[in-house]
Design a protein around this motif. Structure first.
Motif, PDB file in Angstrom:
ATOM      1  N   MET A   1      10.804 -11.943  -8.333  1.00  0.00           N
ATOM      2  CA  MET A   1       9.519 -12.244  -8.935  1.00  0.00           C
ATOM      3  C   MET A   1       8.817 -10.951  -9.336  1.00  0.00           C
ATOM      4  N   ILE A   2       8.053 -11.048 -10.387  1.00  0.00           N
ATOM      5  CA  ILE A   2       7.301  -9.864 -10.817  1.00  0.00           C
ATOM      6  C   ILE A   2       5.812 -10.129 -10.573  1.00  0.00           C
ATOM      7  N   TYR A   3       5.230  -9.256  -9.778  1.00  0.00           N
ATOM      8  CA  TYR A   3       3.809  -9.362  -9.440  1.00  0.00           C
ATOM      9  C   TYR A   3       3.060  -8.205 -10.093  1.00  0.00           C
ATOM     10  N   THR A   4       1.954  -8.506 -10.760  1.00  0.00           N
ATOM     11  CA  THR A   4       1.056  -7.423 -11.150  1.00  0.00           C
ATOM     12  C   THR A   4      -0.218  -7.592 -10.337  1.00  0.00           C
ATOM     13  N   VAL A   5      -0.813  -6.476 -10.011  1.00  0.00           N
ATOM     14  CA  VAL A   5      -2.151  -6.538  -9.433  1.00  0.00           C
ATOM     15  C   VAL A   5      -3.053  -5.939 -10.501  1.00  0.00           C
ATOM     16  N   SER A   6      -3.882  -6.797 -11.085  1.00  0.00           N
ATOM     17  CA  SER A   6      -4.584  -6.357 -12.290  1.00  0.00           C
ATOM     18  C   SER A   6      -6.072  -6.674 -12.218  1.00  0.00           C
ATOM     19  N   SER A  12     -11.864  -2.402  -6.980  1.00  0.00           N
ATOM     20  CA  SER A  12     -11.936  -3.778  -6.477  1.00  0.00           C
ATOM     21  C   SER A  12     -10.868  -4.055  -5.413  1.00  0.00           C
ATOM     22  N   GLY A  13      -9.933  -3.146  -5.256  1.00  0.00           N
ATOM     23  CA  GLY A  13      -8.918  -3.306  -4.211  1.00  0.00           C
ATOM     24  C   GLY A  13      -7.520  -3.583  -4.736  1.00  0.00           C
ATOM     25  N   ARG A  14      -7.279  -3.248  -5.996  1.00  0.00           N
ATOM     26  CA  ARG A  14      -5.950  -3.489  -6.564  1.00  0.00           C
ATOM     27  C   ARG A  14      -4.840  -2.709  -5.854  1.00  0.00           C
ATOM     28  N   SER A  15      -5.035  -1.392  -5.744  1.00  0.00           N
ATOM     29  CA  SER A  15      -3.957  -0.588  -5.155  1.00  0.00           C
ATOM     30  C   SER A  15      -3.722  -0.964  -3.694  1.00  0.00           C
ATOM     31  N   THR A  16      -4.799  -1.293  -3.001  1.00  0.00           N
ATOM     32  CA  THR A  16      -4.677  -1.729  -1.608  1.00  0.00           C
ATOM     33  C   THR A  16      -3.881  -3.034  -1.542  1.00  0.00           C
ATOM     34  N   THR A  17      -4.156  -3.930  -2.474  1.00  0.00           N
ATOM     35  CA  THR A  17      -3.417  -5.200  -2.529  1.00  0.00           C
ATOM     36  C   THR A  17      -1.946  -4.941  -2.850  1.00  0.00           C
ATOM     37  N   ALA A  18      -1.695  -4.060  -3.826  1.00  0.00           N
ATOM     38  CA  ALA A  18      -0.313  -3.773  -4.232  1.00  0.00           C
ATOM     39  C   ALA A  18       0.478  -3.182  -3.060  1.00  0.00           C
ATOM     40  N   ALA A  19      -0.139  -2.253  -2.352  1.00  0.00           N
ATOM     41  CA  ALA A  19       0.553  -1.597  -1.233  1.00  0.00           C
ATOM     42  C   ALA A  19       0.869  -2.611  -0.131  1.00  0.00           C
ATOM     43  N   ASN A  20      -0.110  -3.454   0.172  1.00  0.00           N
ATOM     44  CA  ASN A  20       0.116  -4.455   1.227  1.00  0.00           C
ATOM     45  C   ASN A  20       1.141  -5.499   0.801  1.00  0.00           C
ATOM     46  N   LEU A  21       1.130  -5.840  -0.482  1.00  0.00           N
ATOM     47  CA  LEU A  21       2.101  -6.820  -0.986  1.00  0.00           C
ATOM     48  C   LEU A  21       3.518  -6.245  -0.936  1.00  0.00           C
ATOM     49  N   PHE A  22       3.631  -4.977  -1.300  1.00  0.00           N
ATOM     50  CA  PHE A  22       4.939  -4.313  -1.250  1.00  0.00           C
ATOM     51  C   PHE A  22       5.528  -4.416   0.159  1.00  0.00           C
ATOM     52  N   CYS A  35       5.992  -0.213  -8.665  1.00  0.00           N
ATOM     53  CA  CYS A  35       5.783   0.339 -10.005  1.00  0.00           C
ATOM     54  C   CYS A  35       4.305   0.703 -10.147  1.00  0.00           C
ATOM     55  N   ASP A  36       4.058   1.954 -10.460  1.00  0.00           N
ATOM     56  CA  ASP A  36       2.679   2.434 -10.571  1.00  0.00           C
ATOM     57  C   ASP A  36       2.317   2.586 -12.049  1.00  0.00           C
ATOM     58  N   ALA A  37       1.392   1.752 -12.509  1.00  0.00           N
ATOM     59  CA  ALA A  37       0.988   1.800 -13.919  1.00  0.00           C
ATOM     60  C   ALA A  37      -0.428   2.334 -14.056  1.00  0.00           C
ATOM     61  N   ASP A  38      -0.893   3.047 -13.049  1.00  0.00           N
ATOM     62  CA  ASP A  38      -2.268   3.576 -13.078  1.00  0.00           C
ATOM     63  C   ASP A  38      -2.241   5.097 -12.930  1.00  0.00           C
ATOM     64  N   GLU A  39      -2.867   5.750 -13.889  1.00  0.00           N
ATOM     65  CA  GLU A  39      -2.888   7.223 -13.866  1.00  0.00           C
ATOM     66  C   GLU A  39      -3.519   7.773 -12.588  1.00  0.00           C
ATOM     67  N   ILE A  79       3.709  -4.339  -9.507  1.00  0.00           N
ATOM     68  CA  ILE A  79       3.134  -3.382 -10.457  1.00  0.00           C
ATOM     69  C   ILE A  79       1.639  -3.230 -10.179  1.00  0.00           C
ATOM     70  N   ASP A  80       1.237  -2.013  -9.858  1.00  0.00           N
ATOM     71  CA  ASP A  80      -0.192  -1.734  -9.658  1.00  0.00           C
ATOM     72  C   ASP A  80      -0.774  -1.266 -10.986  1.00  0.00           C
ATOM     73  N   CYS A  81      -1.686  -2.049 -11.529  1.00  0.00           N
ATOM     74  CA  CYS A  81      -2.278  -1.695 -12.834  1.00  0.00           C
ATOM     75  C   CYS A  81      -3.570  -0.913 -12.630  1.00  0.00           C
ATOM     76  N   GLY A  82      -3.918  -0.144 -13.631  1.00  0.00           N
ATOM     77  CA  GLY A  82      -5.180   0.611 -13.584  1.00  0.00           C
ATOM     78  C   GLY A  82      -6.362  -0.304 -13.855  1.00  0.00           C
ATOM     79  N   GLY A  83      -7.547   0.178 -13.540  1.00  0.00           N
ATOM     80  CA  GLY A  83      -8.739  -0.652 -13.659  1.00  0.00           C
ATOM     81  C   GLY A  83      -9.350  -0.663 -15.037  1.00  0.00           C
ATOM     82  N   ARG A  84      -8.521  -0.864 -16.031  1.00  0.00           N
ATOM     83  CA  ARG A  84      -9.057  -0.996 -17.389  1.00  0.00           C
ATOM     84  C   ARG A  84      -8.027  -1.730 -18.239  1.00  0.00           C
ATOM     85  N   ASP A  85      -8.479  -2.136 -19.412  1.00  0.00           N
ATOM     86  CA  ASP A  85      -7.594  -2.855 -20.326  1.00  0.00           C
ATOM     87  C   ASP A  85      -6.698  -1.835 -21.020  1.00  0.00           C
TER      88      ASP A  85
END
Ligand SMILES: Nc1ncnc2c1ncn2[C@@H]1O[C@H](COP(=O)(O)OP(=O)(O)O)[C@@H](O)[C@H]1O
Ligand SMILES: [Mg+2]
Length: 214
Positions: A1-6, A12-22, A35-39, A79-85
């Motif tokens: 499965m592919i999960y993004t945290v976006s 808002s806690g995206r990276s924390t969620t991604a790390a815990n999900l991993f 996968c880190d998609a946030d600068e 995939i941890d996404c950055g906090g912008r579009d």
């Protein structure tokens, strides 16, 4: 499965969620690609402190090109996404089975939601398997009790089959921040925080079951 945290609100806690999900998925014995998609690279620093393989870093438009050939090699990708579009967030959403979207129950987070929905709707147009799960993160000690639930129904879009609000909030707890600093999930961190463990397990189990059922 592919999960993004976006989502498009910083902090808002995206990276924390991604790390815990991993860690949650690895503990199930699954082979997981981070996968880190946030600068800002929070997920990368987490993995560095954890002293494991660094995540695949994809900060720009080439996310699809880099990620697609790897999909078959893993049970799950987080995939941890950055906090912008960003181009990478849009690309990640076109691949994902699940998008987890932490929303802090505060006005400044709420104000980003229309843009978040717009992004999700566009992605779902291309990627009909996408399911989105919005949940409250960093809630105070009252959690979802009382007024928070009522207020949420005022500003969250009504659920659709693929885009839902999950009433399983993640509290604002010291353990999340401390665990991150040690490269750990709250599932591993000592001293244990039973409430954090219970809530994160409930949320991830819910999402995992929802996308597996489909
Ligand atoms: N549930 C939580 N409880 C307490 N602190 C949290 C929680 N989630 C995130 N944080 C802290 O808030 C800050 C921002 O979190 P982060 O996961 O980096 O957000 P984002 O990736 O959305 O910008 C970090 O310092 C993190 O440790
Ligand atoms: Mg982040």
């Amino acid at each position: 499965m592919i999960y993004t945290v976006s989502g498009i609100k910083g902090g808002s806690g995206r990276s924390t969620t991604a790390a815990n999900l991993f860690v949650f998925l690895e503990k199930q014995g699954r082979k997981v690609l981070a996968c880190d998609a946030d600068e800002q690279q929070s997920f990368s620093y987490f993995m560095e402190v954890r002293q494991v393989l660094p995540p695949l870093q994809v900060f720009g438009e080439d996310l699809l090109k880099k990620l697609k050939p790897l999909i078959g090699q893993y049970d799950d990708i987080v995939i941890d996404c950055g906090g912008r579009d960003s181009a990478s967030q849009r690309a990640a959403l076109t691949l994902a089975d699940a998008s987890l979207i932490p929303v802090a129950p505060r006005a400044t987070d709420r104000w980003t939601l229309n843009a978040v929905y717009e992004l999700l709707d566009k992605a779902q147009g291309f990627n009909t398997k996408l399911q989105a799960f919005l949940f409250f993160s960093r809630t105070d000690h009252r959690g979802m009790n009382g007024s928070a639930v009522g207020e949420a129904s005022d500003y969250l879009r009504p659920d659709t089959a693929w885009c839902r609000f999950v009433p399983l909030p993640i509290g604002n707890r010291v353990a999340y921040d401390k665990a991150m600093g040690w490269g750990q999930s709250v599932l591993e961190y000592q001293p244990t925080d039973p409430k954090a463990i219970a809530e994160i397990t409930s949320l991830f189990t819910h999402v995992q079951q929802a996308i597996t059922k489909k």
